[in-house]
Scaffold this active site. Structure first.
Site, short mmCIF file in Angstrom:
data_model
loop_
_atom_site.label_atom_id
_atom_site.label_comp_id
_atom_site.label_asym_id
_atom_site.label_seq_id
_atom_site.Cartn_x
_atom_site.Cartn_y
_atom_site.Cartn_z
N GLU A 69 0.82 -1.23 0.00
CA GLU A 69 0.00 0.00 0.00
C GLU A 69 0.85 1.27 0.00
O GLU A 69 0.49 2.27 -0.62
CB GLU A 69 -0.97 0.01 1.18
CG GLU A 69 -2.23 -0.83 0.97
CD GLU A 69 -1.99 -2.32 1.20
OE1 GLU A 69 -0.90 -2.68 1.71
OE2 GLU A 69 -2.89 -3.12 0.88
N HIS A 90 -11.85 -5.05 8.19
CA HIS A 90 -12.26 -4.84 6.80
C HIS A 90 -13.53 -3.97 6.69
O HIS A 90 -14.13 -3.93 5.64
CB HIS A 90 -12.57 -6.18 6.11
CG HIS A 90 -11.35 -6.94 5.65
ND1 HIS A 90 -10.24 -7.09 6.40
CD2 HIS A 90 -11.11 -7.61 4.50
CE1 HIS A 90 -9.34 -7.83 5.74
NE2 HIS A 90 -9.85 -8.16 4.58
#
Lengths: 326, 330
Positions: free
Chosen positions: B63, B132
């Site tokens: 990321e 999540h």
């Protein structure tokens, strides 16, 4: 194969850039000592040649991403002295209107795109600049400079892998100055070299003596040529020595005196001067180059000291493209 | 203009049209290219075939490298659309977003800018559990220099994404997984919804319910029900969370005299607190009740449905807040 021949023109270019770095560093430390300016400054004494030779290998429109200890890359790449000094002391006439300061110099006209105060974080950004060049085929090369300490943050590893994966036109220049802030290399890293890490990503890695102009130039030129030819990134580990503390005025008693003395014997500046003399430059020619740089710096400092500070309404500008409401 | 599109289709069309219009627009992120099936949620499906792998770059699971590359490409004049697969993963690359994307325009005195869109998805109600599911819009709304956008319907998704790609500032674009299947009338080609403009999703006269994203659907449903009880709820869909459309919000509250803020993110220190405080500062004398706030429970999002449904603002909590505003005695 790259043409890494160190002819007189190249030498003169490297010498001029390197001395610009050296004289700027000396002037900054002198102004701080005299109390004429009071800002954070991260000296580059001992690392001048690394920047001088690396920047000499680049074209004017190539990109650079550097760190808070980036004076060398900035001045050697060509940020005009007037703008550079004004920014360093926070004036409205600076590169960034005084909103960046010495730790955040940006000057796209010289290719200096980002100066970051967060160790290692410029490395993935350099990939993006290189990705843009790859996407639009403009042939530019990006160099990102960082220290040995930065080679231990996650972004370094992610960025190395990504750059090699895409064969990005980027050069990773690790200036191994033996300290990550106040921590010596051996106390923060157990791998003998940073350069050998390149192999872990399938990348070419080289370790050179950053105090030796032939070695430093050859590595810089070859890495830039490879990048421009689409052969992918190179990790250069340039061995040098930070002859002062982390920031100007900081205690550096943690740096062993005997090592410091040993490293001072490796000082890149007298060594470079000797190489110049060996190549039939005269003392007078070299002194003239330095005198010209000094005059430019003195004039820039004087102008910067007299320049106005930015107005308070600058707070509302450049947050977004549109000015924000008062 | 004909027929209906889903939010997934709207997002895909916005990317497709933006890439066709400008060579500088490119997508990058994990699994986004054709080889991986066009993204976990298929938002980039079909784009590799049209634009090639340089413009639909499937990245390693990195990321920070994704976001750093997006920032670098943006300051070089491209318009990257970086996908961070799930919003919780933005934590991995916060340095690049907060210290770099958001600040480079300011710190460079306007010499560089970061026309970057960060697309990410999240949502409570699919059993993804604590890592999540978070709505983290307030983290970014608190940072000067980044815009935060979230659509509540398919047409807005298309128009807001297109406007975000046009924008010369970094935009965090939040998609809610539960909204991907929502359908709208197809707004047609090159449709844009301007950033910074809220929508009155439903007009009303008694109380302003200020929300965005998936909870707009809850708000609209509850407004219909309360209408039968004689309570007229105006639903304000912010669409752009930061900087939000203060003018539209204040105009609505000035009309109704009452306000409730509603978001999926946890209530403490949420955007509802900012909006509520601003309404109190600007309209104190016109308010008929203190502004009520509704948000998620102050815990990690639980896995099991029984707890997850209790975590998200429940119908009872929303109705309770509206009635508390209605019943307030000065």
């Amino acid at each position: 194969m790259s043409d890494t021949k160190l002819d007189r023109d190249v030498l003169k270019d490297i010498y001029t850039r390197t001395m610009k770095v050296a004289q700027t560093d000396e002037k900054f430390r002198s102004l701080l000592t005299q109390g004429k300016v009071a800002v954070m400054y991260y000296p580059v004494r001992g690392q001048e040649l690394v920047s001088g030779a690396m920047m000499a290998a680049l074209d004017a429109d190539d990109y650079v991403v550097c760190t808070y200890r980036g004076q060398g890359e900035q001045t050697a790449k060509g940020v005009p002295a007037d703008l550079w000094w004004a920014e360093c002391i926070g004036k409205a006439t600076g590169t960034c209107k005084g909103k960046g300061g010495p730790m955040h110099i940006t000057h796209p006209d010289s290719g200096v795109m980002v100066t970051t105060g967060v160790v290692g974080s410029g490395i993935p950004i350099a990939n993006g600049l290189a990705m843009a060049s790859q996407n639009n085929g403009d042939g530019r090369v990006t160099v990102t400079s960082f220290g040995d300490g930065a080679a231990n943050i996650g972004a370094f590893h992610e960025a190395m892998n990504m750059a090699q994966l895409y064969k990005l036109p980027v050069v990773f220049l690790c200036q191994n100055n033996r300290y990550g802030e106040h921590t010596a290399y051996a106390d923060h890293t157990d791998s003998p070299t940073i350069a050998e890490r390149a192999a872990g990503y399938g990348m070419k890695g080289v370790r050179v003596d950053g105090n030796n102009v032939e070695e430093m130039w050859a590595a810089a030129k070859e890495a830039v040529d490879r990048a421009r030819a689409g052969e992918g990134p190179t990790l250069i580990e340039a061995m040098c020595y930070r002859m002062m503390g982390h920031f100007f005025g900081a205690d550096f008693s943690y740096m062993p005196e005997e090592h410091l003395a040993e490293m001072q014997a490796e000082d890149p500046l007298p060594k470079l001067r000797q190489v110049m003399l060996d190549h039939q430059f005269t003392e007078e020619e070299l002194d003239a180059i330095v005198a010209e740089i000094d005059a430019e710096i003195d004039a820039a400092v004087e102008k910067a000291l007299e320049a106005p500070f930015p107005d308070a309404d600058e707070l509302r500008k450049d947050v977004f493209e549109e000015e924000i409401a008062a | 203009m004909s027929g209906q599109i889903t939010m997934t289709e709207g997002l895909n069309q916005a990317l497709d049209e933006a890439m066709a219009a400008d060579d500088g627009v490119f997508c990058l992120g994990e699994d986004v290219s054709a080889k991986q099936g066009g993204g976990v949620f298929k938002i980039t499906a079909g784009l590799t075939e049209k634009y090639g792998e340089n413009r639909v770059r499937a990245t390693p699971i990195s990321e920070t490298a994704i976001m750093g590359a997006a920032v670098g490409a943006a300051i070089a004049g491209q318009r990257p659309v970086a996908e961070i697969m799930l919003m919780n993963f933005v934590g991995v690359c916060m340095d690049q977003i907060v210290n770099h994307a958001a600040k480079l325009r300011f710190m460079s005195g306007g010499q560089t800018n970061v026309p970057l869109v960060i697309r990410t998805t999240t949502g409570v109600g699919v059993g993804f559990g604590g890592q999540h599911s978070d709505m983290l819009e307030a983290w970014f709304a608190h940072v000067a220099g980044i815009k935060v956008v979230t659509p509540s319907n398919a047409a807005d998704a298309k128009g807001l994404l297109r406007a975000s790609i046009d924008c010369n500032d970094p935009v965090l674009f939040i998609e809610n997984i539960l909204c991907y299947g929502l359908q709208s009338d197809d707004p047609g080609k090159d449709y844009r919804v301007p950033l910074g403009k809220a929508a009155i999703a439903r007009e009303g006269t008694d109380v302003s319910l200020i929300t965005y994203g998936r909870t707009v659907l809850d708000a609209l449903g509850i407004a219909e029900e309360l209408d039968k009880e004689g309570i007229s709820v105006e639903v304000v869909d912010l669409r752009t969370i930061a900087p939000y459309d203060e003018e539209t919000v204040l105009a609505s509250v000035r009309k109704t005299g009452r306000a409730v803020t509603l978001h999926e993110a946890v209530k403490p220190f949420g955007t509802g607190a900012e909006i509520s405080a601003n309404i109190h500062e600007k309209l104190f004398n016109e308010l008929r009740a203190p502004v009520q706030r509704v948000g998620g429970a102050f815990s990690a999002v639980p896995f099991v449905a029984a707890l997850e449904q209790a975590w998200i603002p429940t119908k009872d909590e929303i109705v309770g807040a509206i009635k508390a505003a209605m019943d307030w005695k000065q």
